[in-house]
Design a protein around this motif. Structure first.
Motif, PDB file in Angstrom:
ATOM      1  N   VAL A 158       0.884  -1.330   0.050  1.00 32.64           N
ATOM      2  CA  VAL A 158       0.026  -0.078   0.181  1.00 32.64           C
ATOM      3  C   VAL A 158       0.913   1.290   0.091  1.00 32.64           C
ATOM      4  CG1 VAL A 158      -1.707   1.393   1.346  1.00 32.64           C
ATOM      5  CG2 VAL A 158      -1.955  -1.198   1.014  1.00 32.64           C
ATOM      6  N   GLY A 159       1.780   1.359   0.887  1.00 34.12           N
ATOM      7  CA  GLY A 159       2.541   2.371   0.923  1.00 34.12           C
ATOM      8  C   GLY A 159       1.879   3.617   1.222  1.00 34.12           C
ATOM      9  N   ASP A 160       2.128   4.816   0.507  1.00 37.35           N
ATOM     10  CA  ASP A 160       1.453   5.919   0.561  1.00 37.35           C
ATOM     11  C   ASP A 160       0.231   5.973  -0.028  1.00 37.35           C
ATOM     12  OD1 ASP A 160       3.547   7.071   2.221  1.00 37.35           O
ATOM     13  OD2 ASP A 160       4.439   7.979   0.330  1.00 37.35           O
ATOM     14  N   ASN A 161      -0.244   4.921  -0.779  1.00 37.37           N
ATOM     15  CA  ASN A 161      -1.576   4.978  -1.780  1.00 37.37           C
ATOM     16  C   ASN A 161      -2.515   4.556  -0.436  1.00 37.37           C
ATOM     17  OD1 ASN A 161       0.204   5.487  -3.728  1.00 37.37           O
ATOM     18  ND2 ASN A 161       0.176   3.186  -4.277  1.00 37.37           N
ATOM     19  N   THR A 162      -3.744   5.069  -0.861  1.00 39.70           N
ATOM     20  CA  THR A 162      -4.997   4.791  -0.109  1.00 39.70           C
ATOM     21  C   THR A 162      -6.215   4.529  -0.887  1.00 39.70           C
ATOM     22  OG1 THR A 162      -5.661   7.259  -0.066  1.00 39.70           O
ATOM     23  CG2 THR A 162      -4.152   6.420   1.744  1.00 39.70           C
ATOM     24  N   PHE A 163      -7.050   3.671  -0.445  1.00 41.66           N
ATOM     25  CA  PHE A 163      -8.227   3.179  -1.251  1.00 41.66           C
ATOM     26  C   PHE A 163      -9.281   2.788  -0.424  1.00 41.66           C
ATOM     27  CE2 PHE A 163     -10.854   0.660  -3.955  1.00 41.66           C
ATOM     28  CZ  PHE A 163     -10.544   1.041  -5.375  1.00 41.66           C
ATOM     29  N   THR A 173     -11.451  -2.523   2.788  1.00 38.15           N
ATOM     30  CA  THR A 173     -10.070  -1.966   2.734  1.00 38.15           C
ATOM     31  C   THR A 173      -9.195  -3.091   2.259  1.00 38.15           C
ATOM     32  OG1 THR A 173     -10.749  -0.634   4.644  1.00 38.15           O
ATOM     33  CG2 THR A 173      -8.593  -0.674   4.138  1.00 38.15           C
ATOM     34  N   PRO A 174      -8.625  -2.798   1.128  1.00 38.81           N
ATOM     35  CA  PRO A 174      -7.835  -3.649   0.434  1.00 38.81           C
ATOM     36  C   PRO A 174      -6.582  -3.275   1.384  1.00 38.81           C
ATOM     37  CG  PRO A 174      -7.519  -1.430  -0.810  1.00 38.81           C
ATOM     38  CD  PRO A 174      -8.567  -1.438   0.328  1.00 38.81           C
ATOM     39  N   VAL A 175      -5.685  -4.752   1.015  1.00 36.42           N
ATOM     40  CA  VAL A 175      -4.179  -5.045   1.590  1.00 36.42           C
ATOM     41  C   VAL A 175      -3.245  -4.253   0.653  1.00 36.42           C
ATOM     42  CG1 VAL A 175      -2.527  -6.552   2.014  1.00 36.42           C
ATOM     43  CG2 VAL A 175      -4.962  -6.872   2.677  1.00 36.42           C
ATOM     44  N   GLN A 176      -3.440  -4.295  -0.743  1.00 32.22           N
ATOM     45  CA  GLN A 176      -2.545  -3.824  -1.765  1.00 32.22           C
ATOM     46  C   GLN A 176      -3.220  -2.713  -2.626  1.00 32.22           C
ATOM     47  OE1 GLN A 176      -1.385  -7.297  -3.497  1.00 32.22           O
ATOM     48  NE2 GLN A 176      -0.499  -8.250  -1.920  1.00 32.22           N
ATOM     49  N   VAL A 177      -2.525  -1.522  -2.887  1.00 37.79           N
ATOM     50  CA  VAL A 177      -3.149  -0.613  -3.698  1.00 37.79           C
ATOM     51  C   VAL A 177      -1.826  -0.202  -4.510  1.00 37.79           C
ATOM     52  CG1 VAL A 177      -4.113   1.578  -3.936  1.00 37.79           C
ATOM     53  CG2 VAL A 177      -4.475   0.077  -1.749  1.00 37.79           C
ATOM     54  N   THR A 178      -2.052  -0.112  -5.606  1.00 34.72           N
ATOM     55  CA  THR A 178      -1.152   0.426  -6.603  1.00 34.72           C
ATOM     56  C   THR A 178      -1.698   1.462  -7.744  1.00 34.72           C
ATOM     57  OG1 THR A 178      -1.413  -1.375  -8.148  1.00 34.72           O
ATOM     58  CG2 THR A 178       0.055  -1.810  -6.710  1.00 34.72           C
ATOM     59  N   GLY A 179      -0.711   2.301  -8.379  1.00 34.04           N
ATOM     60  CA  GLY A 179      -1.463   3.113  -9.419  1.00 34.04           C
ATOM     61  C   GLY A 179      -0.305   2.544 -10.616  1.00 34.04           C
ATOM     62  N   SER A 180      -0.567   2.811 -11.816  1.00 37.91           N
ATOM     63  CA  SER A 180       0.400   2.376 -12.948  1.00 37.91           C
ATOM     64  C   SER A 180       0.021   3.014 -14.035  1.00 37.91           C
ATOM     65  CB  SER A 180       0.460   0.928 -13.167  1.00 37.91           C
ATOM     66  OG  SER A 180      -0.503   0.541 -13.563  1.00 37.91           O
ATOM     67  N   LYS A 181       0.938   3.488 -15.202  1.00 40.26           N
ATOM     68  CA  LYS A 181       0.583   3.965 -16.313  1.00 40.26           C
ATOM     69  C   LYS A 181       1.330   3.260 -17.266  1.00 40.26           C
ATOM     70  CE  LYS A 181       1.916   8.535 -18.814  1.00 40.26           C
ATOM     71  NZ  LYS A 181       2.475   9.879 -18.724  1.00 40.26           N
ATOM     72  N   ALA A 182       0.399   2.756 -18.285  1.00 48.07           N
ATOM     73  CA  ALA A 182       0.738   1.880 -19.137  1.00 48.07           C
ATOM     74  C   ALA A 182      -0.123   2.047 -20.512  1.00 48.07           C
ATOM     75  CB  ALA A 182       0.361   0.495 -18.828  1.00 48.07           C
ATOM     76  N   LEU A 183       0.883   2.204 -21.768  1.00 52.25           N
ATOM     77  CA  LEU A 183      -0.075   2.406 -22.930  1.00 52.25           C
ATOM     78  C   LEU A 183      -1.169   3.244 -23.036  1.00 52.25           C
ATOM     79  CD1 LEU A 183      -0.094  -1.616 -23.643  1.00 52.25           C
ATOM     80  CD2 LEU A 183       1.868  -0.266 -24.052  1.00 52.25           C
ATOM     81  N   GLY A 184      -0.904   4.480 -22.411  1.00 54.21           N
ATOM     82  CA  GLY A 184      -1.960   5.626 -22.834  1.00 54.21           C
ATOM     83  C   GLY A 184      -3.035   5.277 -21.682  1.00 54.21           C
ATOM     84  N   LYS A 185      -2.939   4.549 -20.612  1.00 55.19           N
ATOM     85  CA  LYS A 185      -3.986   4.582 -19.683  1.00 55.19           C
ATOM     86  C   LYS A 185      -3.081   4.593 -18.096  1.00 55.19           C
ATOM     87  CE  LYS A 185      -7.638   3.446 -21.903  1.00 55.19           C
ATOM     88  NZ  LYS A 185      -8.805   4.147 -22.103  1.00 55.19           N
ATOM     89  N   GLY A 276     -16.499   5.218  -3.076  1.00 54.28           N
ATOM     90  CA  GLY A 276     -15.159   4.858  -3.400  1.00 54.28           C
ATOM     91  C   GLY A 276     -14.438   5.942  -3.340  1.00 54.28           C
ATOM     92  N   SER A 277     -13.068   5.752  -3.137  1.00 54.48           N
ATOM     93  CA  SER A 277     -12.139   7.080  -2.917  1.00 54.48           C
ATOM     94  C   SER A 277     -10.741   6.201  -3.076  1.00 54.48           C
ATOM     95  CB  SER A 277     -12.218   8.042  -1.784  1.00 54.48           C
ATOM     96  OG  SER A 277     -11.851   7.191  -0.603  1.00 54.48           O
ATOM     97  N   PHE A 278      -9.975   7.202  -3.548  1.00 54.48           N
ATOM     98  CA  PHE A 278      -8.376   6.824  -3.836  1.00 54.48           C
ATOM     99  C   PHE A 278      -7.604   7.953  -4.018  1.00 54.48           C
ATOM    100  CE2 PHE A 278     -10.231   7.181  -8.081  1.00 54.48           C
ATOM    101  CZ  PHE A 278      -9.286   8.140  -8.496  1.00 54.48           C
TER     102      PHE A 278
END
Length: 282
Positions: A158-163, A173-185, A276-278
């Protein structure tokens, strides 16, 4: 028939996508195939291993995308067919609907011949028939090869990410949260410890502050949500709203709220996701 896995850009089979970032010290690798007899070459290629799930994605210069997801990361051969846990997806250039091997007419295989953990590269091949679930058209992908494709491996803390979100009125409440940038998304993904239960949102990588309608990413929605109550059930957003409240591109910070109704054309089940919030870095 099991639910059709979505294209890797669009969460959980899609969730485990490599950002395809390149630097001067790391080669991009190669990914080639023939699509209905026409040569196809991935311009941007990458792979990721997350919780033992391997995802390979390539995007050609015309915008077409080929992605493969298998539920293991080992030098082996994996079957692609309607009831398989593994899947391949072909999204033609400028198309709104993808072709998937999990459809009734889908069949094929993918094999991994090299896993080099020292250099973090992977090689192998694939061949498959995939079907468009809406039109029932098929596509034949042959002579598929991937060579020395860089892969990343992450437990996605999760780190500094929240969801946070309510699923059918119950807070999750999830255990793992990620954000990624890939192929225009940009993909925002939240999962449990086993990466089986998951909620995610996908949007264009240039998304601005504002409010957007959510549709089903499997059918080409530019803004989409997905809810996977388990590793075998994949529900896409049929309606809903995404509100981006902050997007700082210089620091790759994205914040927003969302709600959507989720269901599938290919299997029973539905869910209502609200409140929902993130806040994630991608």
């Amino acid at each position: 028939m099991r639910p059709i896995l979505m294209i890797s850009l669009f969460l959980v089979a899609a969730l485990f996508v490599q950002s395809c970032k390149k630097d001067d010290s790391s080669p991009n690798g190669n990914m080639t195939a023939k699509v209905d007899g026409e040569k196809w070459t991935g311009k941007d290629v990458g792979a990721q291993v997350l919780q033992g799930v391997f995802n390979l994605s390539g995007k050609a210069s015309d915008g077409s995308i080929l992605t493969i997801t298998v539920q293991a990361f080992s030098m082996d051969t994996f079957g692609l067919y309607a009831n398989s846990d593994h899947a391949a997806v072909w999204l033609p250039a400028n198309a709104t609907n993808s072709f998937v091997t999990n459809a009734p007419m889908g069949i094929g295989y993918v094999f991994i011949t090299e896993i080099n953990t020292t250099d973090s590269v992977v090689s192998g091949g694939f061949e498959f028939f995939a079907q468009n679930p809406l039109t029932e058209d098929t596509v034949y992908v042959s002579e598929g090869k991937f060579s020395k494709v860089p892969f990343t491996s992450s437990t996605a803390p999760v780190g500094d990410n929240t969801f946070s979100v309510k699923i059918d009125g119950v807070s999750w409440t999830p255990v793992q949260v990620t954000g990624s940038k890939a192929l225009g998304k940009i993909i925002v993904n939240a999962t449990d410890a086993n990466a089986s239960k998951a909620v995610g949102i996908t949007m264009p990588d240039d998304v601005a502050v504002g409010e957007y309608a959510l549709g089903d990413p499997l059918f080409g929605a530019e803004y989409g949500g997905q809810y996977n109550p388990d590793s075998q059930t994949f529900l896409g957003s049929t309606s809903g709203t995404l509100k981006i409240t902050k997007h700082v591109t210089s620091s790759h910070l994205l914040e927003g709220t969302f709600s959507f109704e989720a269901s599938s054309l290919f299997s029973p089940g539905s869910a209502s996701l609200t409140a929902g919030s993130f806040s994630v870095h991608y």
